[in-house]
Write a protein that holds these residues in place. Structure first.
Motif, PDB file in Angstrom:
ATOM      1  N   LYS A  14       4.947  -3.967  -7.154  1.00 58.21           N
ATOM      2  CA  LYS A  14       4.499  -4.442  -8.453  1.00 58.21           C
ATOM      3  C   LYS A  14       2.987  -4.315  -8.545  1.00 58.21           C
ATOM      4  O   LYS A  14       2.283  -4.296  -7.555  1.00 58.21           O
ATOM      5  CB  LYS A  14       4.910  -5.894  -8.650  1.00 58.21           C
ATOM      6  CG  LYS A  14       6.404  -6.079  -8.779  1.00 58.21           C
ATOM      7  CD  LYS A  14       6.727  -7.513  -9.034  1.00 58.21           C
ATOM      8  CE  LYS A  14       8.237  -7.674  -9.170  1.00 58.21           C
ATOM      9  NZ  LYS A  14       8.601  -9.055  -9.402  1.00 58.21           N
ATOM     10  N   ALA A  15       2.498  -4.258  -9.755  1.00 62.40           N
ATOM     11  CA  ALA A  15       1.060  -4.257  -9.976  1.00 62.40           C
ATOM     12  C   ALA A  15       0.499  -5.578  -9.468  1.00 62.40           C
ATOM     13  O   ALA A  15       1.161  -6.606  -9.503  1.00 62.40           O
ATOM     14  CB  ALA A  15       0.760  -4.066 -11.452  1.00 62.40           C
ATOM     15  N   ALA A  16      -0.730  -5.533  -9.011  1.00 61.85           N
ATOM     16  CA  ALA A  16      -1.333  -6.705  -8.388  1.00 61.85           C
ATOM     17  C   ALA A  16      -1.923  -7.690  -9.383  1.00 61.85           C
ATOM     18  O   ALA A  16      -2.387  -8.733  -9.002  1.00 61.85           O
ATOM     19  CB  ALA A  16      -2.407  -6.264  -7.407  1.00 61.85           C
ATOM     20  N   GLY A  17      -1.916  -7.374 -10.642  1.00 63.05           N
ATOM     21  CA  GLY A  17      -2.472  -8.268 -11.639  1.00 63.05           C
ATOM     22  C   GLY A  17      -3.716  -7.678 -12.260  1.00 63.05           C
ATOM     23  O   GLY A  17      -4.170  -6.603 -11.886  1.00 63.05           O
ATOM     24  N   PRO A  18      -4.293  -8.387 -13.222  1.00 60.20           N
ATOM     25  CA  PRO A  18      -5.407  -7.821 -13.983  1.00 60.20           C
ATOM     26  C   PRO A  18      -6.705  -7.657 -13.187  1.00 60.20           C
ATOM     27  O   PRO A  18      -7.526  -6.834 -13.539  1.00 60.20           O
ATOM     28  CB  PRO A  18      -5.589  -8.811 -15.131  1.00 60.20           C
ATOM     29  CG  PRO A  18      -5.007 -10.083 -14.649  1.00 60.20           C
ATOM     30  CD  PRO A  18      -3.906  -9.700 -13.695  1.00 60.20           C
ATOM     31  N   THR A  19      -6.905  -8.417 -12.130  1.00 61.10           N
ATOM     32  CA  THR A  19      -8.173  -8.331 -11.396  1.00 61.10           C
ATOM     33  C   THR A  19      -8.019  -7.773  -9.994  1.00 61.10           C
ATOM     34  O   THR A  19      -9.008  -7.550  -9.314  1.00 61.10           O
ATOM     35  CB  THR A  19      -8.851  -9.708 -11.309  1.00 61.10           C
ATOM     36  OG1 THR A  19      -7.964 -10.617 -10.649  1.00 61.10           O
ATOM     37  CG2 THR A  19      -9.198 -10.228 -12.684  1.00 61.10           C
ATOM     38  N   LYS A  20      -6.826  -7.551  -9.531  1.00 65.00           N
ATOM     39  CA  LYS A  20      -6.578  -7.012  -8.194  1.00 65.00           C
ATOM     40  C   LYS A  20      -5.953  -5.632  -8.308  1.00 65.00           C
ATOM     41  O   LYS A  20      -5.250  -5.335  -9.268  1.00 65.00           O
ATOM     42  CB  LYS A  20      -5.628  -7.923  -7.401  1.00 65.00           C
ATOM     43  CG  LYS A  20      -6.128  -9.330  -7.210  1.00 65.00           C
ATOM     44  CD  LYS A  20      -7.249  -9.368  -6.218  1.00 65.00           C
ATOM     45  CE  LYS A  20      -7.686 -10.808  -5.990  1.00 65.00           C
ATOM     46  NZ  LYS A  20      -8.731 -10.916  -5.015  1.00 65.00           N
ATOM     47  N   LEU A  21      -6.201  -4.793  -7.326  1.00 62.91           N
ATOM     48  CA  LEU A  21      -5.628  -3.455  -7.298  1.00 62.91           C
ATOM     49  C   LEU A  21      -4.500  -3.403  -6.271  1.00 62.91           C
ATOM     50  O   LEU A  21      -4.686  -3.808  -5.129  1.00 62.91           O
ATOM     51  CB  LEU A  21      -6.692  -2.425  -6.910  1.00 62.91           C
ATOM     52  CG  LEU A  21      -7.758  -2.138  -7.950  1.00 62.91           C
ATOM     53  CD1 LEU A  21      -8.918  -1.382  -7.324  1.00 62.91           C
ATOM     54  CD2 LEU A  21      -7.160  -1.338  -9.084  1.00 62.91           C
ATOM     55  N   ALA A  22      -3.359  -2.911  -6.682  1.00 61.21           N
ATOM     56  CA  ALA A  22      -2.236  -2.723  -5.765  1.00 61.21           C
ATOM     57  C   ALA A  22      -2.255  -1.281  -5.279  1.00 61.21           C
ATOM     58  O   ALA A  22      -2.780  -0.376  -5.940  1.00 61.21           O
ATOM     59  CB  ALA A  22      -0.922  -3.012  -6.479  1.00 61.21           C
ATOM     60  N   LYS A  23      -1.679  -1.061  -4.112  1.00 66.07           N
ATOM     61  CA  LYS A  23      -1.620   0.283  -3.561  1.00 66.07           C
ATOM     62  C   LYS A  23      -0.916   1.234  -4.519  1.00 66.07           C
ATOM     63  O   LYS A  23      -1.342   2.375  -4.709  1.00 66.07           O
ATOM     64  CB  LYS A  23      -0.901   0.264  -2.214  1.00 66.07           C
ATOM     65  CG  LYS A  23      -0.867   1.624  -1.550  1.00 66.07           C
ATOM     66  CD  LYS A  23      -0.236   1.574  -0.177  1.00 66.07           C
ATOM     67  CE  LYS A  23      -0.244   2.959   0.442  1.00 66.07           C
ATOM     68  NZ  LYS A  23       0.339   2.952   1.778  1.00 66.07           N
TER      69      LYS A  23
END
Length: 88
Positions: A14-23
């Motif tokens: 899943k996407a990490a959210g608006p302020t975090k970057l996911a792989k």
């Protein structure tokens, strides 16, 4: 009559959210930049129609250079984010 339904593709992560970057997000950016590079390579290989076409190719090549630089920054941010998470 058939109706079209659209669904969002499911990612393994899943996407990490608006302020975090996911792989998965950084990998998707890498694929997009890589695709742009392939398209520009093929465009050049096929030849330019005229000077305007060649000038447009040069503009897009400059965009690719900028995109590659931005991707390196994003990867560095993600690495730092991962390091902060491990420390914190």
């Amino acid at each position: 009559m058939t109706s079209k339904t659209t669904t969002k593709p499911q990612a393994d992560q899943k996407a990490a959210g608006p302020t975090k970057l996911a792989k998965v997000e950084t990998v998707a950016l890498w694929h997009a930049v890589n695709w742009m590079e392939v398209v520009l390579r093929e465009w050049k290989r096929d030849g330019f129609k005229d000077d305007q076409d060649q000038a447009q190719h040069e503009v897009q090549r400059q965009h690719l250079t900028t995109a590659k630089q931005a991707l390196r920054k994003v990867n560095q941010l993600r690495k730092e984010q991962k390091t902060c998470k491990a420390v914190g």
